[in-house]
Design a protein around this motif. Structure first.
Motif, PDB file in Angstrom:
ATOM      1  N   ASN A   1       0.818  -1.224   0.000  1.00  0.00           N
ATOM      2  CA  ASN A   1       0.000   0.000   0.000  1.00  0.00           C
ATOM      3  C   ASN A   1       0.846   1.266   0.000  1.00  0.00           C
ATOM      4  OD1 ASN A   1      -2.546  -1.370   0.151  1.00  0.00           O
ATOM      5  ND2 ASN A   1      -2.160  -1.766   2.319  1.00  0.00           N
ATOM      6  N   ASP A   2       2.122   1.131   0.280  1.00  0.00           N
ATOM      7  CA  ASP A   2       3.030   2.274   0.356  1.00  0.00           C
ATOM      8  C   ASP A   2       3.565   2.594  -1.044  1.00  0.00           C
ATOM      9  OD1 ASP A   2       5.376   3.902   0.623  1.00  0.00           O
ATOM     10  OD2 ASP A   2       5.547   3.291   2.713  1.00  0.00           O
ATOM     11  N   ASN A   3       3.205   3.763  -1.567  1.00  0.00           N
ATOM     12  CA  ASN A   3       3.608   4.115  -2.936  1.00  0.00           C
ATOM     13  C   ASN A   3       5.116   4.286  -3.093  1.00  0.00           C
ATOM     14  OD1 ASN A   3       1.044   3.979  -3.929  1.00  0.00           O
ATOM     15  ND2 ASN A   3       0.664   6.180  -3.941  1.00  0.00           N
ATOM     16  N   THR A   4       5.792   4.719  -2.030  1.00  0.00           N
ATOM     17  CA  THR A   4       7.244   4.874  -2.104  1.00  0.00           C
ATOM     18  C   THR A   4       7.921   3.515  -2.298  1.00  0.00           C
ATOM     19  OG1 THR A   4       7.230   6.852  -0.716  1.00  0.00           O
ATOM     20  CG2 THR A   4       9.304   5.669  -0.871  1.00  0.00           C
ATOM     21  N   LYS A   5       7.423   2.521  -1.592  1.00  0.00           N
ATOM     22  CA  LYS A   5       7.969   1.170  -1.743  1.00  0.00           C
ATOM     23  C   LYS A   5       7.599   0.591  -3.104  1.00  0.00           C
ATOM     24  CE  LYS A   5       8.039   0.207   3.212  1.00  0.00           C
ATOM     25  NZ  LYS A   5       7.470  -0.569   4.331  1.00  0.00           N
ATOM     26  N   LYS A   6       6.395   0.897  -3.570  1.00  0.00           N
ATOM     27  CA  LYS A   6       5.999   0.451  -4.907  1.00  0.00           C
ATOM     28  C   LYS A   6       6.915   1.052  -5.964  1.00  0.00           C
ATOM     29  CE  LYS A   6       1.037  -0.551  -4.563  1.00  0.00           C
ATOM     30  NZ  LYS A   6      -0.299  -0.216  -5.092  1.00  0.00           N
ATOM     31  N   ALA A   7       7.277   2.317  -5.784  1.00  0.00           N
ATOM     32  CA  ALA A   7       8.154   2.986  -6.743  1.00  0.00           C
ATOM     33  C   ALA A   7       9.491   2.257  -6.860  1.00  0.00           C
ATOM     34  CB  ALA A   7       8.380   4.436  -6.315  1.00  0.00           C
ATOM     35  N   LYS A   8      10.029   1.824  -5.728  1.00  0.00           N
ATOM     36  CA  LYS A   8      11.300   1.093  -5.745  1.00  0.00           C
ATOM     37  C   LYS A   8      11.155  -0.238  -6.473  1.00  0.00           C
ATOM     38  CE  LYS A   8      13.347   3.099  -1.578  1.00  0.00           C
ATOM     39  NZ  LYS A   8      13.867   2.810  -0.209  1.00  0.00           N
ATOM     40  N   VAL A   9      10.023  -0.885  -6.285  1.00  0.00           N
ATOM     41  CA  VAL A   9       9.777  -2.156  -6.972  1.00  0.00           C
ATOM     42  C   VAL A   9       9.719  -1.938  -8.482  1.00  0.00           C
ATOM     43  CG1 VAL A   9       8.106  -4.013  -7.347  1.00  0.00           C
ATOM     44  CG2 VAL A   9       8.621  -3.254  -5.023  1.00  0.00           C
ATOM     45  N   TYR A  10       9.034  -0.890  -8.897  1.00  0.00           N
ATOM     46  CA  TYR A  10       8.953  -0.601 -10.327  1.00  0.00           C
ATOM     47  C   TYR A  10      10.340  -0.344 -10.914  1.00  0.00           C
ATOM     48  CZ  TYR A  10       3.849  -0.430 -10.687  1.00  0.00           C
ATOM     49  OH  TYR A  10       2.515  -0.766 -10.718  1.00  0.00           O
ATOM     50  N   MET A  11      11.216   0.303 -10.139  1.00  0.00           N
ATOM     51  CA  MET A  11      12.569   0.524 -10.638  1.00  0.00           C
ATOM     52  C   MET A  11      13.344  -0.785 -10.723  1.00  0.00           C
ATOM     53  SD  MET A  11      13.125   3.465 -11.747  1.00  0.00           S
ATOM     54  CE  MET A  11      14.857   3.148 -12.037  1.00  0.00           C
ATOM     55  N   SER A  12      13.110  -1.686  -9.785  1.00  0.00           N
ATOM     56  CA  SER A  12      13.753  -3.004  -9.857  1.00  0.00           C
ATOM     57  C   SER A  12      13.290  -3.747 -11.103  1.00  0.00           C
ATOM     58  CB  SER A  12      13.421  -3.825  -8.605  1.00  0.00           C
ATOM     59  OG  SER A  12      13.990  -3.237  -7.447  1.00  0.00           O
ATOM     60  N   LEU A  13      12.008  -3.653 -11.398  1.00  0.00           N
ATOM     61  CA  LEU A  13      11.466  -4.284 -12.603  1.00  0.00           C
ATOM     62  C   LEU A  13      12.047  -3.643 -13.857  1.00  0.00           C
ATOM     63  CD1 LEU A  13       7.738  -4.658 -11.491  1.00  0.00           C
ATOM     64  CD2 LEU A  13       9.293  -6.540 -12.029  1.00  0.00           C
ATOM     65  N   ALA A  14      12.215  -2.329 -13.827  1.00  0.00           N
ATOM     66  CA  ALA A  14      12.798  -1.623 -14.975  1.00  0.00           C
ATOM     67  C   ALA A  14      14.211  -2.136 -15.257  1.00  0.00           C
ATOM     68  CB  ALA A  14      12.819  -0.122 -14.698  1.00  0.00           C
ATOM     69  N   LYS A  15      14.995  -2.322 -14.196  1.00  0.00           N
ATOM     70  CA  LYS A  15      16.376  -2.781 -14.367  1.00  0.00           C
ATOM     71  C   LYS A  15      16.426  -4.212 -14.878  1.00  0.00           C
ATOM     72  CE  LYS A  15      17.987   0.458 -10.885  1.00  0.00           C
ATOM     73  NZ  LYS A  15      18.380   0.657  -9.469  1.00  0.00           N
ATOM     74  N   ILE A  16      15.486  -5.039 -14.432  1.00  0.00           N
ATOM     75  CA  ILE A  16      15.433  -6.416 -14.920  1.00  0.00           C
ATOM     76  C   ILE A  16      15.129  -6.435 -16.415  1.00  0.00           C
ATOM     77  CG2 ILE A  16      14.034  -8.531 -14.881  1.00  0.00           C
ATOM     78  CD1 ILE A  16      13.887  -8.244 -11.845  1.00  0.00           C
ATOM     79  N   GLU A  17      14.166  -5.623 -16.833  1.00  0.00           N
ATOM     80  CA  GLU A  17      13.821  -5.572 -18.256  1.00  0.00           C
ATOM     81  C   GLU A  17      15.000  -5.110 -19.098  1.00  0.00           C
ATOM     82  OE1 GLU A  17      11.352  -6.660 -19.978  1.00  0.00           O
ATOM     83  OE2 GLU A  17      10.153  -7.303 -18.272  1.00  0.00           O
ATOM     84  N   GLN A  18      15.748  -4.162 -18.590  1.00  0.00           N
ATOM     85  CA  GLN A  18      16.876  -3.638 -19.343  1.00  0.00           C
ATOM     86  C   GLN A  18      18.041  -4.628 -19.383  1.00  0.00           C
ATOM     87  OE1 GLN A  18      20.127  -1.989 -18.134  1.00  0.00           O
ATOM     88  NE2 GLN A  18      20.541  -1.985 -20.326  1.00  0.00           N
TER      89      GLN A  18
END
Length: 213
Positions: A81-98
């Protein structure tokens, strides 16, 4: 492992036993033991947790098992529910895709989601700028041998600096590096008839409008 492991094998769905075994393994420094991950996964199944899902994802990412890492990062998003933590997860996903999939488009999409989740965070924009900087060869049909990617990269770095003072120094350094790749004024005018400030559309996978610099 012998005492609590046997209890776990006899009662694999007993949450109290699962937690106890996990804590004993962790305290004993057994994180590399296959049983540690097995018990952790069982705990997650019995009692889903966003933080635990992230921890599992990070473990898989360290092992370069990106498919599993991505699955658990995505699972954590549904529990968090914490958007700040969600943001970090999205960045982790971004790095995996790259890194794992060389999918710049998807990586940028995740980075944009990270930026949307956490206002005033410059890292997603720096990441997108870096994606653009590495795209010269794949965008070479722009008339400048791919040189226009440095304009859009510069835009991203400048925006990161604007929204997040904490990345100002890093952004400035990246802006300077991008500037070194700008096509010359003569080349720009000869190819487009435009001067500095004119609009230019960068094609390839980037598909972004920028200004001639």
């Amino acid at each position: 492992k012998k005492v609590y492991g046997e209890k776990y094998r006899s009662n694999p769905d007993d949450l109290a036993i699962v937690k106890t075994l996990y804590k004993k393994l962790k305290k004993g420094g057994c994180k590399s033991d296959p049983l540690f991950m097995e018990v952790l996964m069982k705990w997650q199944t019995l009692e889903p947790s966003a933080s635990r899902a992230r921890f599992i994802a990070q473990n898989y990412q360290k092992q370069q098992n990106y498919t599993q890492a991505k699955a658990f990062y995505e699972a954590s998003l549904t529990l968090e529910n914490d958007n700040t933590k969600k943001a970090k997860v999205y960045m982790s996903l971004a790095k995996i895709e790259q890194v794992a999939n060389s999918n710049n488009t998807k990586a940028r999409e995740y980075a944009r989601q990270a930026a949307a989740m956490r206002a005033g965070w410059g890292d997603p924009y720096l990441f997108i700028g870096d994606l653009y900087m590495r795209s010269k060869s794949s965008c070479a049909s722009d008339g400048f041998g791919g040189g226009s990617v440095y304009w859009v990269a510069y835009d991203m770095y400048a925006h990161a600096k604007e929204v997040d003072p904490d990345v100002s120094s890093k952004a400035s350094e990246k802006m300077s590096n991008a500037r070194k790749g700008f096509p010359s004024k003569e080349t720009i005018f000869m190819k487009t008839g435009k001067g500095p400030g004119g609009r230019f559309s960068v094609g390839c996978w980037i598909q972004q409008s920028t200004t001639v610099k």
